[in-house]
Motif scaffolding. Sequence first.
Motif: not given
Lengths: 496, 343
Positions: A258-261, A263-267, A269-270, A297
């Motif tokens: 999910d941390l990869s590029g 995944t567009f949305a920051l949420r 990722v966070d 990423y």
Amino acid sequence: MSQWLHWGSVGCLTLLAACGTEGPPEVQAPPTLAPIVQQRLADLAAAPTAAPAPTPETLELTEGLLQTRVHGGQFKDMAFDDLSAMGKDAILPLAQWARDTSVDVALRQAAVELLGVLAQEPDGAGASERLLGLATHARESWLRAHAAWRLGGSHSDHMVPRLVLRLKYEGDPEAFLWVASSLARNGCLAGLSGLIDLASRADERGARAQGEIAWIEKELGDTSAKLLRRWNTSEASALPLAPPSDAQLFEVWSLVKDLSGDTFALRPVDDARYILSQLAPWCAREVALALLDQDAYVRLHVAQVLERMGGRARETEGNLIRVLAEPGVAPAAAEALGSVGSPACLVPLLAASQESQPHELRVAAVRGLGDLGLAEALAPIQSMFIELGAPGPTPLHDLRMACAKALVQLNAGDDAIAWLLVHLQQGSSSSDAEPLVEQWLIGGARDSRLGFPAALKEWQALADPPGSIPGADRARRRRDGRAEKLLGRLDALLGT
Amino acid sequence: MKKLAGIAVLATAIWFMVELVPPEWNPDPVSATPAQWTSSNQCKACHEEAFSEWEDSWHAKSWIDEDVRLQSDNFENKVCIDCHAPRGVFETGVGNRVLPRSSRRSEGVDCLACHLLPDGGVAGTIDMPSAPCKPKATIELSRVAFCAGCHDQHKTVTQWRGTPMADTGPDCLDCHMPFRDGDPNRGRHHGMAGGHDLSLVQSAVTLEAIRAEGQIEVTVENIMGAHSFPTDERSRAADIFWRPLPTDPEQRDGWTHLHRIRDPYRTEVDITSTLLHALASQDKTGDSPRRTIAFTPPSGPIEVALFYKLAPYYRGSDGSVWKTEDVTDPLMDSRLVHRVEVP
């Protein structure tokens, strides 16, 4: 003796670095990258959480047995046995009844109870999955609490990462208590500090939290205060926590993905960063492998995860040092090294802070040195702070601010305080300067330095009232007022 | 004596190499070629007008603004750093999610965030090899996708893509980075007007109020409709208040809260999104850009007003925080967008 050797080595490094800037240093090859995440996911398997779809007959049968379980007098135990015997066939009907707001609460609680029993079976991942869904998504807090409680007895630890996320968002103290408890029973102490807070309450909830803490202390053989300290340091590796199953590792690597590029949305990722950073030391060792993943990423965010894990990720410092050679991740790795915190990080961080290095890396390395808190870093940072005071071709203000912060952290804030007070009154950096000045005052008061307790009191008297939200104008007046008061005392505080 | 000192230094150096440096440590890890453009302040001398516009903009304040500091817990909530101090868009790729910088954070969303190319060069609208920064014409600068890395985190660009304007315009730059004085020869204004620009907000939304069958019907509509109103930042809100028409036009209080237009944070699970949606919204709720709220006030003339808020809370001049329903003077912490009188 060892102190002198450290000083000697640092001196040598500084000397070597100072003498070695005549030509561009040799460019080193970055580490080899690979599709690590893809490979790890291929090696692992998800928990088998599928359950047979309920037929109208199984739904009806389940309801009948649940009614008997709740209201059936002498037949209660028989109903319980029959529901347990249904095994996987009962999982989805039970989950459905548990969510059904049109039936009475006792029946829904019985459904959750039965899911908990099924989750304790060796193949109980399906039941755990449904309990997890209830613990994380049910709108009613009692249902989240009951489901989380039952997860404590589950033998399927794959739910741990997603249950950790609930800690971040759970607003109901009872549900929080059982989420934290279930995590502890499955090898994760992420909720321990919250449990300790709850245990201080003089009510029934406090008593329940105390009971859970007693269980944790007995299992792990230490007091809760010491366990919490160990969990937040490199000593976490010595805690007798159960290793993760492959199913949990699969969940962990799914989060790394999910941390990869992609995944567009920051949420999300966070959220993934948060979850991973809350897991036990095995997670640090595992995700550190992804510092060499081919996705930039992933590399960066994994370094951030390790930074947030702090001492719990100490075993990964070798991985982090290696990726200092990779420009995209080097600054995040430098900050992580400061947080991970062992003396072995000192030399790499000092080297990364040298003038020959990219500005971005230097700033991060100085921040890392401040967080690392080793006295050996003091002299180089003092020198850098002074050198950066000279006019240069490009503004290096943020590097000097990083030095100032490190000096405060290293108990040498006297060197930077006059500069910080100037910046306390300048818009673009006042919000960075203010907490550093406060930290300097707190440190001086703690060390009983002459005049510091009074100066700190005066500073704190100008704080905004608790619960208030200052606007920009008010914040400016506060900072100006604080700067003015402190400037009046500065000579006395510094003994000059 | 000198010989002894030399031996001591050498011995210490050897010890350092053997004992302190881990075997995998590479003593010179990163390419040492310094980047030429390391701060937006370097752009000021040649690009004074654009720099001045940017310096007054909220892009420039994205790291230092008090409300941002507060809502990000002084950036302890690190997810905020990615957009409030981003690496160059060209570095992470146009349309991709942005990544956070470690340095120059106080410069916020700065010149380099948009103009720095991965090779260290500078993106511009024309090629000019004779200029110190040697800008290269880069069409991506004007594309909607360029803004998306940050501004689609709350679906603003996606909302726009669902409207007819995705085919016909206007696009992001037309409204938020118009030509200076409307003249293409003067280049685009780098102030990036948005929610802080009252005239832009006023042009985006309308407010009507009529008396109908003993009730007052208040209608608010997102007439610009290029994206939802408000958009992007969940900290934004718009509130509708009403009050009996005062005899003193200077009177500030006496207002009663009627309706809030806002998207909640993830943690605010008990709040429903009440955004006014974009035109031809693809949103699954089917919500329209127009909304009518009816209420029954006491008899007599009233006035209804729409206020725009840059933060979801109301605070007094002393920093005290007010519940929205207790606010009687919305101007304490908001800006008047529209006001209508109902006889």
